[in-house]
Scaffold this motif. Sequence first.
Motif, PDB file in Angstrom:
ATOM      1  N   ARG A 108       0.091  -3.817   8.040  1.00  0.00           N
ATOM      2  CA  ARG A 108       0.224  -4.971   7.152  1.00  0.00           C
ATOM      3  C   ARG A 108      -0.971  -5.911   7.296  1.00  0.00           C
ATOM      4  O   ARG A 108      -1.507  -6.412   6.302  1.00  0.00           O
ATOM      5  CB  ARG A 108       1.523  -5.715   7.462  1.00  0.00           C
ATOM      6  CG  ARG A 108       1.790  -6.884   6.535  1.00  0.00           C
ATOM      7  CD  ARG A 108       3.161  -7.508   6.775  1.00  0.00           C
ATOM      8  NE  ARG A 108       3.506  -7.658   8.168  1.00  0.00           N
ATOM      9  CZ  ARG A 108       3.301  -8.772   8.886  1.00  0.00           C
ATOM     10  NH1 ARG A 108       2.738  -9.816   8.338  1.00  0.00           N
ATOM     11  NH2 ARG A 108       3.660  -8.826  10.145  1.00  0.00           N
ATOM     12  N   GLN A 109      -1.422  -6.126   8.500  1.00  0.00           N
ATOM     13  CA  GLN A 109      -2.597  -6.980   8.721  1.00  0.00           C
ATOM     14  C   GLN A 109      -3.846  -6.366   8.104  1.00  0.00           C
ATOM     15  O   GLN A 109      -4.680  -7.079   7.548  1.00  0.00           O
ATOM     16  CB  GLN A 109      -2.803  -7.219  10.214  1.00  0.00           C
ATOM     17  CG  GLN A 109      -1.759  -8.106  10.836  1.00  0.00           C
ATOM     18  CD  GLN A 109      -1.898  -8.169  12.351  1.00  0.00           C
ATOM     19  OE1 GLN A 109      -2.495  -7.276  12.972  1.00  0.00           O
ATOM     20  NE2 GLN A 109      -1.359  -9.214  12.947  1.00  0.00           N
ATOM     21  N   GLN A 162      -3.706  -7.007   4.418  1.00  0.00           N
ATOM     22  CA  GLN A 162      -4.022  -8.407   4.133  1.00  0.00           C
ATOM     23  C   GLN A 162      -5.520  -8.669   4.257  1.00  0.00           C
ATOM     24  O   GLN A 162      -6.101  -9.397   3.443  1.00  0.00           O
ATOM     25  CB  GLN A 162      -3.248  -9.332   5.071  1.00  0.00           C
ATOM     26  CG  GLN A 162      -1.770  -9.393   4.772  1.00  0.00           C
ATOM     27  CD  GLN A 162      -0.989 -10.177   5.811  1.00  0.00           C
ATOM     28  OE1 GLN A 162      -1.500 -10.499   6.889  1.00  0.00           O
ATOM     29  NE2 GLN A 162       0.258 -10.479   5.499  1.00  0.00           N
ATOM     30  N   LEU A 163      -6.149  -8.090   5.252  1.00  0.00           N
ATOM     31  CA  LEU A 163      -7.588  -8.255   5.416  1.00  0.00           C
ATOM     32  C   LEU A 163      -8.364  -7.603   4.273  1.00  0.00           C
ATOM     33  O   LEU A 163      -9.356  -8.166   3.796  1.00  0.00           O
ATOM     34  CB  LEU A 163      -8.047  -7.672   6.753  1.00  0.00           C
ATOM     35  CG  LEU A 163      -7.660  -8.481   7.992  1.00  0.00           C
ATOM     36  CD1 LEU A 163      -8.050  -7.720   9.256  1.00  0.00           C
ATOM     37  CD2 LEU A 163      -8.307  -9.848   7.973  1.00  0.00           C
ATOM     38  N   ASP A 202      -0.674  -4.482  17.250  1.00  0.00           N
ATOM     39  CA  ASP A 202      -1.712  -5.425  16.858  1.00  0.00           C
ATOM     40  C   ASP A 202      -3.052  -4.717  16.904  1.00  0.00           C
ATOM     41  O   ASP A 202      -3.464  -4.282  17.977  1.00  0.00           O
ATOM     42  CB  ASP A 202      -1.718  -6.626  17.807  1.00  0.00           C
ATOM     43  CG  ASP A 202      -2.550  -7.761  17.273  1.00  0.00           C
ATOM     44  OD1 ASP A 202      -2.539  -7.958  16.049  1.00  0.00           O
ATOM     45  OD2 ASP A 202      -3.191  -8.452  18.085  1.00  0.00           O
ATOM     46  N   PRO A 203      -3.799  -4.507  15.883  1.00  0.00           N
ATOM     47  CA  PRO A 203      -3.521  -4.845  14.482  1.00  0.00           C
ATOM     48  C   PRO A 203      -2.634  -3.782  13.846  1.00  0.00           C
ATOM     49  O   PRO A 203      -2.762  -2.593  14.127  1.00  0.00           O
ATOM     50  CB  PRO A 203      -4.894  -4.841  13.836  1.00  0.00           C
ATOM     51  CG  PRO A 203      -5.678  -3.860  14.626  1.00  0.00           C
ATOM     52  CD  PRO A 203      -5.138  -3.937  16.040  1.00  0.00           C
ATOM     53  N   ASN A 204      -1.740  -4.233  12.993  1.00  0.00           N
ATOM     54  CA  ASN A 204      -0.856  -3.278  12.328  1.00  0.00           C
ATOM     55  C   ASN A 204      -1.294  -3.059  10.894  1.00  0.00           C
ATOM     56  O   ASN A 204      -2.243  -3.669  10.408  1.00  0.00           O
ATOM     57  CB  ASN A 204       0.604  -3.737  12.410  1.00  0.00           C
ATOM     58  CG  ASN A 204       0.817  -5.091  11.774  1.00  0.00           C
ATOM     59  OD1 ASN A 204       0.212  -5.419  10.773  1.00  0.00           O
ATOM     60  ND2 ASN A 204       1.692  -5.884  12.376  1.00  0.00           N
TER      61      ASN A 204
END
Length: 99
Positions: free
Chosen positions: A28-29, A32-33, A24-26
């Motif tokens: 994929r995130q 998306q951001l 976290d955060p990875n």
Amino acid sequence: MFRLLILILLLLLAGLQYRLWLGDPNLRQVWQLEQAILEQRRENQLLAERNQRLEAEVADLKEGVKAIEERARSEMGLIQEGETFYRLIEQDASQRSQP
């Protein structure tokens, strides 16, 4: 000794990969951001263009009578004194074919 060093490096690499993909955060995130940021920028650009049009319209309404007159004609259907108003009504397709 050399095998121990390679094992330690592989474990370190696995730990970093875990953190990159599942932590976290990875990654994929982050993607998306970045997509959300692009969408927000597009929306902001559209809103900025709309604001510019509104500012121009407000300035035009403050400065000239022609803009107010045009708006009264188009939105309210007002005409000036001494003008003649003509309303053109199109016939339906079924009425046009009949003599």
